[in-house]
Design a protein around this motif. Structure first.
Motif, short mmCIF file in Angstrom:
data_model
loop_
_atom_site.label_atom_id
_atom_site.label_comp_id
_atom_site.label_asym_id
_atom_site.label_seq_id
_atom_site.Cartn_x
_atom_site.Cartn_y
_atom_site.Cartn_z
N SER A 136 -0.85 4.19 -1.64
CA SER A 136 -1.94 4.79 -0.87
C SER A 136 -1.38 5.75 0.18
O SER A 136 -1.83 6.89 0.31
CB SER A 136 -2.75 3.72 -0.15
OG SER A 136 -3.32 2.86 -1.08
N ALA A 159 -8.34 0.58 -2.98
CA ALA A 159 -8.07 1.65 -2.01
C ALA A 159 -7.73 2.94 -2.73
O ALA A 159 -8.25 4.01 -2.39
CB ALA A 159 -6.94 1.23 -1.09
N ALA A 160 -6.88 2.86 -3.74
CA ALA A 160 -6.45 4.06 -4.45
C ALA A 160 -7.63 4.73 -5.13
O ALA A 160 -7.82 5.95 -5.03
CB ALA A 160 -5.37 3.71 -5.47
N TYR A 196 0.81 -1.23 0.00
CA TYR A 196 0.00 0.00 0.00
C TYR A 196 0.84 1.27 0.00
O TYR A 196 0.40 2.31 0.46
CB TYR A 196 -0.91 0.03 1.23
CG TYR A 196 -1.98 -1.02 1.20
CD1 TYR A 196 -3.21 -0.77 0.62
CD2 TYR A 196 -1.77 -2.26 1.77
CE1 TYR A 196 -4.20 -1.73 0.60
CE2 TYR A 196 -2.75 -3.23 1.76
CZ TYR A 196 -3.96 -2.95 1.17
OH TYR A 196 -4.93 -3.91 1.16
N PRO A 219 -4.91 -2.84 -3.03
CA PRO A 219 -4.39 -1.47 -3.14
C PRO A 219 -5.07 -0.69 -4.26
O PRO A 219 -5.29 0.50 -4.14
CB PRO A 219 -2.92 -1.69 -3.47
CG PRO A 219 -2.59 -2.99 -2.88
CD PRO A 219 -3.82 -3.83 -2.99
#
Lengths: 778, 52
Positions: free
Chosen positions: A262, A754-755, A259, A751
């Motif tokens: 992020s 999330a991004a 991550y 990830p």
């Protein structure tokens, strides 16, 4: 009407150097520029109507530059000055050209953003007074200041944020480049060795950058935790740190997900928001500081050998003799030992009309000497002056005011514990009720932290703030306090001061039929010779008149020229009657009945509209004034204000505000005088015009410029709108969290998800805030 | 694979150069007065005040 070739303002018909120029100062400035070959300035410039016209002051006192001169390298002397009157880039060019053509000047550079000038010269060749003389003559005002005291800290903080932002931006771009490849690789079968290499490179870039960039957040988080609170920075710091650590761990065991992107993108977004926020407020602050610096006056002290010396007020000692020229502001408390004059005390007492002082009378710091030079024996300096007493009262009031907690921090208080326990529950839940390893469970927990990391939440308030303060600043309203807008949105009562706030603080001649055109012309000829506010008001109505010969000013009485007398009722021996209301002047000529000129302090043009608009919004409006009852009653009646009090001392005003607070009201105080300063501090939120006393401007949360009262309304309106937008933004970010938290808890967040989720939510919040910048005309 | 070994360092070095340039310009005060800098290009050279 012609406009002045130098300053661009209208040329009065009475101008001695018309029709090209409005006054002698402007004519002199114009010929100065012609003389040194800089007249191209007039072709280049564009006049900014919000800035003071470029008109030379004839009566301004030159400040003492020597106190502020500092040593620079290679034997130069250095002076930092604030410049007032800068309209556009041509002004910068003109000032720099004028200065560098002086003998001995090594460099002169004006900062256009902050309107400050750094001047370096050879101290053996010239003096600062000599260097700056042409600039003053053209009409700029220069005020020396100490750069170490003015905003050095803010500049350091801002630079740190900018550096962090650059580093975060660099790291985020590069890590994102690698991350996108990894994401694509998940679908196209990238082998684990390449993926691992990419993760390692990402770690190499992201980890140092994260450590570097998280510091501003870390510091604030630690401060908050130390004092037993949480703020938005606590979950940010924890989220970013854990995300980085967990990603490093995953990288080491060749896991599929890291991550880094992020963590670092999040920091980048937040730093952008924070930098803009600090810049917007920094600008407002520096503008306010500039205004404050303008009113700082040096005191002319007469030493025993008869020589004069300019001293800053804090260096003046008790028992010294101070000289105060006509038209100068008095810098100390004292007793008059020579001379008689009229003193304008409006700044301290709120009274519109000047009072007369004679030998033995007390005068106070902050008042204005109108007529004749005075010698004053200094009786109190520093802490013991009336001014200091008012400041003390103000501090007490400030301590009494409940400390307002910013909305963002209140939300964070509830938000941080919930998020952190949610992450902990996720971890425990996966460990206890499933067969996966604890490392994977920890990864899921971290994913919850990352996805809930309050990116949108942390941006929700600052973005709105930045846009709101930008919109207000374009209209000459400066926000000095970060929470001023939030507090403004809560108010239910507006308390006004009268003199200088609802009114312009200067008397205007009333056309009541008691005088004829001819009377006015003759009286104005006498009045031309005086600086008394009533005389000036008379002249404003008859500017074309030439000044009469042999005019003599009798302090406390009026003006005299041969048989003609213009002055107070008492001096002329007119009997008292019912018309004796408000300020007036009487004019006497031989063998004629005396003529009366009555005056009135003019209301701000839009005062009535603003007051009625405020009432329409359901706000209670009150008037607290230090002026006499009759005057206050008339103003209150003409504006439709039902609740008013006259003859209030600063303590009375504070007491009234305390009463209102006890009733549970949220009070918005608008005032300008020194006598308002304690009340400004006591109110929930306060506002001052930029013509106010410096202490008041320092205390007020908001400062507005211009002749109109409209900014009061505009500020409230923008505050309400931004309050709504902040709430919407919080709503949007919660909505986003409600949607994403289940996915994270279920361990489904990669990830990539999330991004995408994080940047969309941030963009939505920013776009929502942008709606505020669309300006609706009032 | 080999082209990656070349391209990734190149990308990083170029990025780092940009960052270094930015930090240098920040330190040397070029970001202190953005409004002024935008307007100064409009002054003619022969009108420039000399800078010491």
């Amino acid at each position: 009407m012609e406009s002045c070739q130098h300053c661009g303002s209208e040329v009065p018909a009475s101008s001695p150097v018309g029709p090209q120029f409005c006054c002698r100062g402007c004519a002199a400035a114009h010929s100065l520029l012609q003389g040194v070959g800089l007249s191209r300035y007039y072709e280049w410039r564009s006049i900014d109507p919000t800035v003071r016209p470029l008109r030379p002051d004839d009566d301004a006192l030159a400040p003492d530059y020597s106190v502020h001169v500092r040593q620079a390298e290679n034997g130069s002397a250095e002076l930092h000055l604030m410049v007032e009157g800068v309209h556009c880039a041509a002004c910068i060019w003109l000032i720099e050209s004028l200065l560098s053509r002086q003998k001995g000047v090594r460099s002169a550079r004006v900062n256009m953003t902050t309107r400050r000038l750094v001047l370096r010269w050879n101290p053996e060749e010239t003096t600062p007074e000599e260097i700056v003389a042409p600039v003053l003559q053209v009409g700029y005002r220069l005020i020396p200041y100490d750069p170490a005291q003015l905003g050095a800290e803010t500049i350091r903080n801002e630079q740190e944020l900018l550096r962090c932002m650059a580093v975060a931006g660099f790291a985020a771009a590069n890590v994102m480049l690698l991350s996108v490849s990894v994401w694509a690789g998940h679908f196209s079968g990238m082998d684990w060795a390449t993926r691992s290499l990419f993760h390692w490179i990402s770690a190499l870039i992201a980890l140092p950058a994260t450590v570097y960039c998280v510091r501003p957040f870390f510091r604030s988080a630690v401060n908050a935790l130390r004092s037993g609170r949480t703020n938005m920075d606590v979950p940010i710091t924890i989220g970013v740190t854990l995300a980085s650590a967990m990603s490093l761990f995953e990288t080491m065991r060749d896991g599929p997900h890291a991550y880094f992107d992020s963590a670092i993108t999040l920091l980048f977004f937040l730093l952008v928001g924070r930098y803009l926020d600090s810049r917007a407020r920094g600008r407002a602050r520096s503008a306010a500081e500039e205004l404050v610096g303008l009113s700082a006056v040096a005191v002319t002290v007469l030493s025993e050998d008869g020589s004069r010396q300019l001293l800053p007020p804090h260096k003046v000692e008790e028992g010294m003799t101070a000289l105060v020229a006509a038209g100068e502001r008095i810098g100390v408390d004292g007793v008059v030992i020579e001379g008689a004059s009229d003193i304008d005390t409006s700044l301290i007492s709120g009274e519109t009309m000047p009072g007369t002082v004679r030998v033995g009378d007390r005068v106070f710091a902050g008042t204005l000497n109108l007529l004749a030079p005075l010698r004053i024996k200094v009786s109190a300096v520093g802490e013991r002056t009336l001014l200091a007493e008012i400041v003390r009262m103000m501090e007490t009031a400030e301590q009494g005011r409940a400390k307002y907690i910013a909305v963002a921090d209140r939300v964070a208080r509830g938000y941080a514990p919930v998020v952190h326990s949610l992450a902990a529950l996720t971890f425990l839940g996966w460990v206890m009720f499933s067969t996966i390893e604890w490392q994977t469970a920890l990864l899921y927990a971290v994913a919850v932290l990352i996805i809930t990391c309050p990116c949108a939440l942390a941006l929700a308030v600052p973005v709105v703030q930045v846009i709101a303060s930008g919109r207000l600043m374009r209209q000459g309203i400066l926000l000095k306090s970060a929470t001023a807008l939030e507090r403004l949105a809560l108010i239910d009562t507006v308390v006004f001061d009268k003199t200088g706030t609802l009114t312009l603080g200067q008397p205007e001649l009333l056309e009541d039929g008691a005088w004829s055109k001819e009377d006015l012309a003759e009286a104005a000829a006498l009045a031309m010779a005086s600086k008394h506010p009533l005389a000036r008001a008379l002249v404003r109505q008859a500017p074309e008149v030439a000044v009469a010969a042999n005019v003599e000013e009798v302090p406390g009485c009026g003006l005299k020229a041969g048989d003609l007398r213009l002055g107070s009722r008492r001096w002329l021996g007119v009997a008292e009657d019912d018309t004796a209301q408000g300020p007036e002047l009487w004019f006497e000529r031989p063998n004629r009945k005396p003529v009366r000129f009555a005056f009135q302090d003019q209301l701000r043009q839009d005062a009535a509209e603003v007051v009625s608009a405020l009432r329409k919004r359901g706000l209670k409006v009150e008037l607290l004034s230090g002026d006499r009852e009759a005057t206050v009653a008339r103003v209150a009646a003409s504006l439709g204000i039902e609740r008013w009090r006259a003859a209030c001392t600063p303590a009375d005003k504070c007491a009234r505000l305390a009463e209102l607070a006890a009733e549970g009201r949220h009070v918005f105080m608008v005032g300008d005088g020194l006598n308002d300063a304690p009340a400004l501090a006591a109110a929930d939120v306060s506002m001052s015009p930029s013509t106010a006393a410096d202490v008041s401007q320092n205390t007020a949360d908001v400062v507005f410029q211009g002749h109109r009262l409209g900014p009061v309304l505009e500020a409230i309106e923008v505050a309400e709108k931004s309050g709504r937008l902040v709430k919407q933004n919080f709503g949007l970010s919660f909505l986003y969290n409600v949607g994403t938290i289940p996915i994270a808890v279920a361990g489904l967040v990669t990830p990539l998800i999330a991004a995408i989720a994080m940047s969309t939510s941030s963009l939505v919040v920013i776009a929502n805030a942008m709606r505020l910048s669309r300006r609706k005309t009032l | 694979m080999t082209n990656l070994l070349l391209l990734i360092p190149v990308a990083l070095i170029l990025g780092a150069l940009g960052l270094a340039a930015f930090l240098w310009s920040l330190r040397s005060g070029q970001f202190d007065d953005l409004d002024g800098a935008a307007n100064r290009i409009l002054f003619d050279d022969d009108d420039r005040p000399r800078q010491g």
